[in-house]
Design a protein around this motif. Structure first.
Motif, PDB file in Angstrom:
ATOM      1  N   THR A  43       0.052   8.826   1.516  1.00  0.00           N
ATOM      2  CA  THR A  43       0.701  10.135   1.444  1.00  0.00           C
ATOM      3  C   THR A  43       0.802  10.698   2.854  1.00  0.00           C
ATOM      4  O   THR A  43      -0.154  10.632   3.626  1.00  0.00           O
ATOM      5  CB  THR A  43      -0.106  11.076   0.530  1.00  0.00           C
ATOM      6  OG1 THR A  43      -0.097  10.496  -0.769  1.00  0.00           O
ATOM      7  CG2 THR A  43       0.496  12.469   0.482  1.00  0.00           C
ATOM      8  N   THR A  58      -7.326   8.228  -1.433  1.00  0.00           N
ATOM      9  CA  THR A  58      -7.956   6.918  -1.645  1.00  0.00           C
ATOM     10  C   THR A  58      -7.393   5.964  -0.599  1.00  0.00           C
ATOM     11  O   THR A  58      -6.297   6.183  -0.076  1.00  0.00           O
ATOM     12  CB  THR A  58      -7.626   6.349  -3.042  1.00  0.00           C
ATOM     13  OG1 THR A  58      -6.193   6.389  -3.217  1.00  0.00           O
ATOM     14  CG2 THR A  58      -8.267   7.157  -4.152  1.00  0.00           C
ATOM     15  N   THR A  59      -8.140   4.921  -0.306  1.00  0.00           N
ATOM     16  CA  THR A  59      -7.654   3.975   0.710  1.00  0.00           C
ATOM     17  C   THR A  59      -7.290   2.632   0.099  1.00  0.00           C
ATOM     18  O   THR A  59      -7.991   2.126  -0.790  1.00  0.00           O
ATOM     19  CB  THR A  59      -8.677   3.780   1.837  1.00  0.00           C
ATOM     20  OG1 THR A  59      -8.136   2.808   2.756  1.00  0.00           O
ATOM     21  CG2 THR A  59     -10.037   3.305   1.349  1.00  0.00           C
ATOM     22  N   GLY A  60      -6.210   2.095   0.613  1.00  0.00           N
ATOM     23  CA  GLY A  60      -5.744   0.775   0.196  1.00  0.00           C
ATOM     24  C   GLY A  60      -6.733  -0.325   0.562  1.00  0.00           C
ATOM     25  O   GLY A  60      -6.612  -1.448   0.086  1.00  0.00           O
ATOM     26  N   ALA A 114       2.324  13.927   5.331  1.00  0.00           N
ATOM     27  CA  ALA A 114       2.936  15.246   5.541  1.00  0.00           C
ATOM     28  C   ALA A 114       3.583  15.324   6.927  1.00  0.00           C
ATOM     29  O   ALA A 114       4.519  16.105   7.140  1.00  0.00           O
ATOM     30  CB  ALA A 114       1.892  16.343   5.395  1.00  0.00           C
ATOM     31  N   TRP A 115       3.087  14.521   7.858  1.00  0.00           N
ATOM     32  CA  TRP A 115       3.646  14.539   9.224  1.00  0.00           C
ATOM     33  C   TRP A 115       4.886  13.643   9.236  1.00  0.00           C
ATOM     34  O   TRP A 115       4.853  12.498   9.657  1.00  0.00           O
ATOM     35  CB  TRP A 115       2.635  14.018  10.241  1.00  0.00           C
ATOM     36  CG  TRP A 115       1.379  14.784  10.522  1.00  0.00           C
ATOM     37  CD1 TRP A 115       0.359  14.337  11.316  1.00  0.00           C
ATOM     38  CD2 TRP A 115       0.979  16.095  10.086  1.00  0.00           C
ATOM     39  NE1 TRP A 115      -0.648  15.284  11.375  1.00  0.00           N
ATOM     40  CE2 TRP A 115      -0.292  16.368  10.635  1.00  0.00           C
ATOM     41  CE3 TRP A 115       1.563  17.062   9.268  1.00  0.00           C
ATOM     42  CZ2 TRP A 115      -0.974  17.564  10.399  1.00  0.00           C
ATOM     43  CZ3 TRP A 115       0.872  18.248   9.021  1.00  0.00           C
ATOM     44  CH2 TRP A 115      -0.359  18.498   9.585  1.00  0.00           C
ATOM     45  N   SER A 129      -3.235   1.967   6.218  1.00  0.00           N
ATOM     46  CA  SER A 129      -1.781   1.759   6.357  1.00  0.00           C
ATOM     47  C   SER A 129      -1.353   1.621   7.809  1.00  0.00           C
ATOM     48  O   SER A 129      -0.273   1.082   8.086  1.00  0.00           O
ATOM     49  CB  SER A 129      -1.018   2.957   5.771  1.00  0.00           C
ATOM     50  OG  SER A 129      -1.430   3.217   4.477  1.00  0.00           O
ATOM     51  N   ALA A 133      -2.603   8.336  11.284  1.00  0.00           N
ATOM     52  CA  ALA A 133      -3.866   8.296  12.035  1.00  0.00           C
ATOM     53  C   ALA A 133      -4.322   6.844  12.161  1.00  0.00           C
ATOM     54  O   ALA A 133      -4.142   6.039  11.239  1.00  0.00           O
ATOM     55  CB  ALA A 133      -4.921   9.136  11.321  1.00  0.00           C
ATOM     56  N   ASN A 189       0.855  -1.188   0.000  1.00  0.00           N
ATOM     57  CA  ASN A 189       0.000   0.000   0.000  1.00  0.00           C
ATOM     58  C   ASN A 189       0.889   1.236   0.000  1.00  0.00           C
ATOM     59  O   ASN A 189       2.099   1.163   0.258  1.00  0.00           O
ATOM     60  CB  ASN A 189      -0.919  -0.003   1.231  1.00  0.00           C
ATOM     61  CG  ASN A 189      -2.026   1.029   1.087  1.00  0.00           C
ATOM     62  OD1 ASN A 189      -2.526   1.273  -0.013  1.00  0.00           O
ATOM     63  ND2 ASN A 189      -2.397   1.673   2.168  1.00  0.00           N
ATOM     64  N   SER A 216       3.862   9.994  11.116  1.00  0.00           N
ATOM     65  CA  SER A 216       2.718   9.895  12.028  1.00  0.00           C
ATOM     66  C   SER A 216       1.504   9.469  11.217  1.00  0.00           C
ATOM     67  O   SER A 216       1.168  10.113  10.216  1.00  0.00           O
ATOM     68  CB  SER A 216       2.456  11.237  12.708  1.00  0.00           C
ATOM     69  OG  SER A 216       3.372  11.426  13.755  1.00  0.00           O
TER      70      SER A 216
HETATM   71  C1  LIG Z   1      -0.833  15.964   1.291  1.00  0.00           C
HETATM   72  C2  LIG Z   1      -1.391  14.950   2.245  1.00  0.00           C
HETATM   73  C3  LIG Z   1      -0.726  14.692   3.438  1.00  0.00           C
HETATM   74  C4  LIG Z   1      -1.213  13.736   4.341  1.00  0.00           C
HETATM   75  N1  LIG Z   1      -0.518  13.489   5.498  1.00  0.00           N
HETATM   76  C5  LIG Z   1      -0.953  12.511   6.336  1.00  0.00           C
HETATM   77  C6  LIG Z   1      -0.202  12.185   7.507  1.00  0.00           C
HETATM   78  O1  LIG Z   1       0.854  12.732   7.781  1.00  0.00           O
HETATM   79  N2  LIG Z   1      -0.682  11.206   8.311  1.00  0.00           N
HETATM   80  C7  LIG Z   1      -1.853  10.536   8.049  1.00  0.00           C
HETATM   81  O2  LIG Z   1      -2.262   9.668   8.823  1.00  0.00           O
HETATM   82  N3  LIG Z   1      -2.589  10.837   6.940  1.00  0.00           N
HETATM   83  C8  LIG Z   1      -2.159  11.781   6.081  1.00  0.00           C
HETATM   84  N4  LIG Z   1      -2.864  12.081   4.952  1.00  0.00           N
HETATM   85  C9  LIG Z   1      -4.107  11.348   4.671  1.00  0.00           C
HETATM   86  C10 LIG Z   1      -3.853   9.956   4.109  1.00  0.00           C
HETATM   87  O3  LIG Z   1      -2.854   9.979   3.109  1.00  0.00           O
HETATM   88  C11 LIG Z   1      -5.180   9.449   3.485  1.00  0.00           C
HETATM   89  O4  LIG Z   1      -6.160   9.349   4.507  1.00  0.00           O
HETATM   90  C12 LIG Z   1      -5.033   8.138   2.748  1.00  0.00           C
HETATM   91  O5  LIG Z   1      -6.198   7.952   1.989  1.00  0.00           O
HETATM   92  C13 LIG Z   1      -4.826   6.967   3.681  1.00  0.00           C
HETATM   93  O6  LIG Z   1      -4.617   5.830   2.898  1.00  0.00           O
HETATM   94  P1  LIG Z   1      -4.810   4.347   3.479  1.00  0.00           P
HETATM   95  O7  LIG Z   1      -6.214   4.260   4.036  1.00  0.00           O
HETATM   96  O8  LIG Z   1      -4.598   3.480   2.286  1.00  0.00           O
HETATM   97  O9  LIG Z   1      -3.790   4.142   4.532  1.00  0.00           O
HETATM   98  C14 LIG Z   1      -2.407  13.033   4.040  1.00  0.00           C
HETATM   99  C15 LIG Z   1      -3.075  13.285   2.822  1.00  0.00           C
HETATM  100  C16 LIG Z   1      -2.567  14.234   1.935  1.00  0.00           C
HETATM  101  C17 LIG Z   1      -3.276  14.475   0.643  1.00  0.00           C
END
Ligand SMILES: Cc1cc2nc3c(=O)[nH]c(=O)nc-3n(C[C@H](O)[C@H](O)[C@H](O)COP(=O)(O)O)c2cc1C
Length: 206
Positions: free
Chosen positions: A32, A85-87, A34-35, A56, A51, A29, A49
């Motif tokens: 993205t 999008t989510t994996g 930013a933290w 993931s 959530a 998976n 970091s």
């Molecule tokens: C620019 C950007 C930065 C992001 N930074 C984070 C982050 O630092 N931590 C986090 O948990 N989610 C972050 N997200 C949200 C996740 O990337 C997003 O919820 C993603 O769909 C999760 O994918 P997953 O469900 O496949 O794990 C960010 C999204 C974007 C667009």
């Protein structure tokens, strides 16, 4: 200038927008992130970091591994897509048109199209609230060969990297405002650097 006060928030800029790949070559998976940032130079250590509700989250929690893939302008769309999008429902490598490349040490794939990949292994988790912070050792770094100069120096400025700030992606471009230490640089050093620059520019013109 008068200031207006706001409630506490994550008001910091700019931030990286990296794609963290996780899982295995077969079941992978991308999220993205930013933290993220560097938290120690020696040994080189970073964190991401995540959530708790992200797909993931449990992958990184259980495997203790991830790859940080730096992003450039060509990857801006994929970066956004992997953050929206989510994996759990989507194969993001397929959906974003990205290629898996085997890492040297960790089991998760690297993103071949990324200019730089950092293989990471978690050494500590901090439960912070909405997010769990995965602190990790950087075990290996892979850099596209076209980012190296003739002396083997990594020229990240050539990578067209992007940053994220409060809802927008920005290209870092080449408009640098000065190299590290320029504010305290000795005139002699400044002259030498300018000479070297001119020589390089001359070589390019030939
Ligand atoms: C620019 C950007 C930065 C992001 N930074 C984070 C982050 O630092 N931590 C986090 O948990 N989610 C972050 N997200 C949200 C996740 O990337 C997003 O919820 C993603 O769909 C999760 O994918 P997953 O469900 O496949 O794990 C960010 C999204 C974007 C667009």
């Amino acid at each position: 200038m008068e200031k207006k006060s706001f409630k506490p928030s994550t008001m910091l800029y700019p931030l990286p927008a990296v794609m963290a790949s996780c899982g295995t070559m077969e079941e992978s998976n991308i999220i993205t992130i930013a933290w993220t940032g560097i938290i120690c130079s020696d040994p080189p250590r970073t964190y991401i970091s995540i959530a708790k509700q992200r797909y993931s989250h449990d992958i990184v929690e259980n495997s203790g591994e991830f790859v940080i893939n730096l992003t450039n302008a060509d990857l801006a769309r994929a970066t956004d897509l992997c953050g929206c999008t989510t994996g759990a429902r989507v194969d993001k490598f397929k959906e974003a048109g990205l290629t898996k490349a085997a890492a040297d040490i960790v089991s998760c794939p690297m993103i071949a199209e990324a200019p730089v990949n950092l293989e990471c292994r978690v050494f500590k988790v901090e439960r912070l609230g909405s997010h769990d912070m995965y602190m990790a050792d950087i075990l290996a770094v892979h850099v596209n060969e076209d980012l190296l100069d003739e002396n083997g120096r990594i020229c990240l400025e050539k990578a067209g990297l992007i940053a994220y700030s409060h809802g927008f992606y920005y290209g870092l471009g080449s408009g640098d405002l000065g190299r590290f230490g320029w504010s305290v640089m000795k005139p002699k050093t400044k002259k030498r650097i300018n000479r070297e620059k001119a020589a390089k520019a001359g070589q390019k013109r030939k």
